[in-house]
Motif scaffolding. Structure first.
Motif, PDB file in Angstrom:
ATOM      1  N   UNK A 244       0.809  -1.223   0.000  1.00 28.75           N
ATOM      2  CA  UNK A 244       0.000   0.000   0.000  1.00 28.75           C
ATOM      3  C   UNK A 244       0.839   1.269   0.000  1.00 28.75           C
ATOM      4  N   UNK A 245       2.137   1.121   0.329  1.00 27.20           N
ATOM      5  CA  UNK A 245       3.082   2.229   0.360  1.00 27.20           C
ATOM      6  C   UNK A 245       2.697   3.285   1.395  1.00 27.20           C
ATOM      7  N   UNK A 246       2.284   2.799   2.570  1.00 27.97           N
ATOM      8  CA  UNK A 246       1.990   3.693   3.686  1.00 27.97           C
ATOM      9  C   UNK A 246       2.601   3.125   4.963  1.00 27.97           C
ATOM     10  N   UNK A 247       2.902   4.029   5.891  1.00 26.19           N
ATOM     11  CA  UNK A 247       3.456   3.637   7.184  1.00 26.19           C
ATOM     12  C   UNK A 247       2.365   3.738   8.240  1.00 26.19           C
ATOM     13  N   UNK A 248       2.398   2.792   9.162  1.00 28.83           N
ATOM     14  CA  UNK A 248       1.476   2.811  10.297  1.00 28.83           C
ATOM     15  C   UNK A 248       2.308   2.685  11.567  1.00 28.83           C
ATOM     16  N   UNK A 249       2.917   3.787  11.984  1.00 25.59           N
ATOM     17  CA  UNK A 249       3.805   3.711  13.150  1.00 25.59           C
ATOM     18  C   UNK A 249       3.038   3.481  14.438  1.00 25.59           C
ATOM     19  N   UNK A 250       3.716   2.884  15.378  1.00 25.58           N
ATOM     20  CA  UNK A 250       3.155   2.654  16.706  1.00 25.58           C
ATOM     21  C   UNK A 250       3.206   3.960  17.491  1.00 25.58           C
TER      22      UNK A 250
ATOM     23  N   UNK B  15      -8.024   2.390   6.086  1.00 20.05           N
ATOM     24  CA  UNK B  15      -7.863   2.898   4.734  1.00 20.05           C
ATOM     25  C   UNK B  15      -8.692   2.030   3.805  1.00 20.05           C
ATOM     26  N   UNK B  16      -8.843   2.483   2.626  1.00 21.84           N
ATOM     27  CA  UNK B  16      -9.617   1.746   1.635  1.00 21.84           C
ATOM     28  C   UNK B  16      -9.379   2.358   0.277  1.00 21.84           C
ATOM     29  N   UNK B  17     -10.023   1.823  -0.720  1.00 19.12           N
ATOM     30  CA  UNK B  17      -9.847   2.354  -2.069  1.00 19.12           C
ATOM     31  C   UNK B  17     -10.509   3.716  -2.174  1.00 19.12           C
ATOM     32  N   UNK B  18      -9.841   4.632  -2.856  1.00 21.07           N
ATOM     33  CA  UNK B  18     -10.392   5.956  -3.119  1.00 21.07           C
ATOM     34  C   UNK B  18     -11.740   5.778  -3.820  1.00 21.07           C
ATOM     35  N   UNK B  19     -12.728   6.579  -3.456  1.00 19.76           N
ATOM     36  CA  UNK B  19     -14.065   6.418  -4.024  1.00 19.76           C
ATOM     37  C   UNK B  19     -14.219   7.030  -5.415  1.00 19.76           C
ATOM     38  N   UNK B  20     -13.179   7.690  -5.926  1.00 20.73           N
ATOM     39  CA  UNK B  20     -13.233   8.171  -7.308  1.00 20.73           C
ATOM     40  C   UNK B  20     -13.122   6.941  -8.205  1.00 20.73           C
ATOM     41  N   UNK B  21     -14.084   6.720  -9.088  1.00 16.07           N
ATOM     42  CA  UNK B  21     -14.054   5.526  -9.943  1.00 16.07           C
ATOM     43  C   UNK B  21     -12.737   5.392 -10.710  1.00 16.07           C
TER      44      UNK B  21
ATOM     45  N   UNK C 284      -6.464   8.606 -10.390  1.00 16.80           N
ATOM     46  CA  UNK C 284      -5.002   8.725 -10.254  1.00 16.80           C
ATOM     47  C   UNK C 284      -4.380   7.336 -10.332  1.00 16.80           C
ATOM     48  N   UNK C 285      -3.159   7.295 -10.854  1.00 19.60           N
ATOM     49  CA  UNK C 285      -2.402   6.050 -10.880  1.00 19.60           C
ATOM     50  C   UNK C 285      -1.837   5.772  -9.498  1.00 19.60           C
ATOM     51  N   UNK C 286      -1.514   4.519  -9.247  1.00 16.96           N
ATOM     52  CA  UNK C 286      -0.896   4.152  -7.984  1.00 16.96           C
ATOM     53  C   UNK C 286       0.423   4.908  -7.851  1.00 16.96           C
ATOM     54  N   UNK C 287       0.765   5.284  -6.613  1.00 22.36           N
ATOM     55  CA  UNK C 287       2.019   5.994  -6.393  1.00 22.36           C
ATOM     56  C   UNK C 287       3.198   5.060  -6.634  1.00 22.36           C
ATOM     57  N   UNK C 288       4.178   5.560  -7.345  1.00 16.39           N
ATOM     58  CA  UNK C 288       5.387   4.784  -7.620  1.00 16.39           C
ATOM     59  C   UNK C 288       6.355   4.900  -6.460  1.00 16.39           C
ATOM     60  N   UNK C 289       7.253   3.935  -6.310  1.00 22.22           N
ATOM     61  CA  UNK C 289       8.273   4.042  -5.255  1.00 22.22           C
ATOM     62  C   UNK C 289       9.118   5.299  -5.439  1.00 22.22           C
ATOM     63  N   UNK C 290       9.553   5.853  -4.339  1.00 20.71           N
ATOM     64  CA  UNK C 290      10.394   7.046  -4.368  1.00 20.71           C
ATOM     65  C   UNK C 290      11.690   6.752  -5.112  1.00 20.71           C
ATOM     66  N   UNK C 291      12.117   7.662  -5.956  1.00 18.29           N
ATOM     67  CA  UNK C 291      13.321   7.472  -6.752  1.00 18.29           C
ATOM     68  C   UNK C 291      14.601   7.848  -6.046  1.00 18.29           C
ATOM     69  N   UNK C 292      14.530   8.351  -4.818  1.00 16.68           N
ATOM     70  CA  UNK C 292      15.715   8.725  -4.079  1.00 16.68           C
ATOM     71  C   UNK C 292      16.461   7.466  -3.660  1.00 16.68           C
ATOM     72  N   UNK C 293      17.772   7.460  -3.821  1.00 15.97           N
ATOM     73  CA  UNK C 293      18.577   6.277  -3.509  1.00 15.97           C
ATOM     74  C   UNK C 293      18.453   5.908  -2.033  1.00 15.97           C
TER      75      UNK C 293
END
Length: 138
Positions: free
Chosen positions: A15-21, A79-85, A126-135
């Motif tokens: 999902x490319x999200x963080x869920x910190x404690x 979280x869930x899928x964005x409601x925009x079709x 919107x397209x799925x977010x791509x991984x960050x390009x920073x090394x």
């Protein structure tokens, strides 16, 4: 970022999200005081409540002590899928179930309801977010 740091953040690669404690030593937070709610609390008006529980409390009009005596977390998902079709991103707010990009667009366009927003012809998926390009750090 180092894999061990990402693991400590509760990183979800898919999902490319963080869920910190809340107990994380660097970015921990105080949790909402409503029973079974683990959302971050905002200290405003003297009550350490998350924004969703605060809305419920204020809408009910009862004293905080009475609200806390009976209130429990309403579990609807984090979280869930964005409601925009067709949008491939996820929402993070049950109150506004659109991704962050669409939430910003909704406010910019001045559209009040989600139902009106998702059918507006200016709104595109919107397209799925791509991984960050920073090394990565070693």
């Amino acid at each position: 970022m180092r894999p061990d740091f990402l693991a400590g953040l509760g990183w979800d690669e898919e999902l490319r999200i963080a869920r910190p404690s809340p107990d994380h030593p660097l970015i921990g937070y105080r949790s909402c005081v409503v029973r079974n709610c683990v959302s971050p609390a905002h200290i405003a008006g003297g009550a350490p409540l998350c924004s969703t529980c605060r809305k419920r409390w204020l809408a009910g009009g009862e004293p905080l002590e009475e609200f806390l005596a009976t209130a429990v977390r309403i579990l609807t998902g984090t979280d869930g899928s964005c409601t925009v079709p067709g949008c491939a991103r996820v929402w993070r707010s049950y109150d506004t179930p659109v991704c962050l990009s669409h939430m910003e667009q909704k406010y910019r366009l001045g559209i009040g309801s989600i139902e009106e927003f998702v059918v507006d012809p200016r709104v595109r998926p919107k397209l799925v977010l791509e991984p960050c390009g920073v090394a990565e750090l070693p």
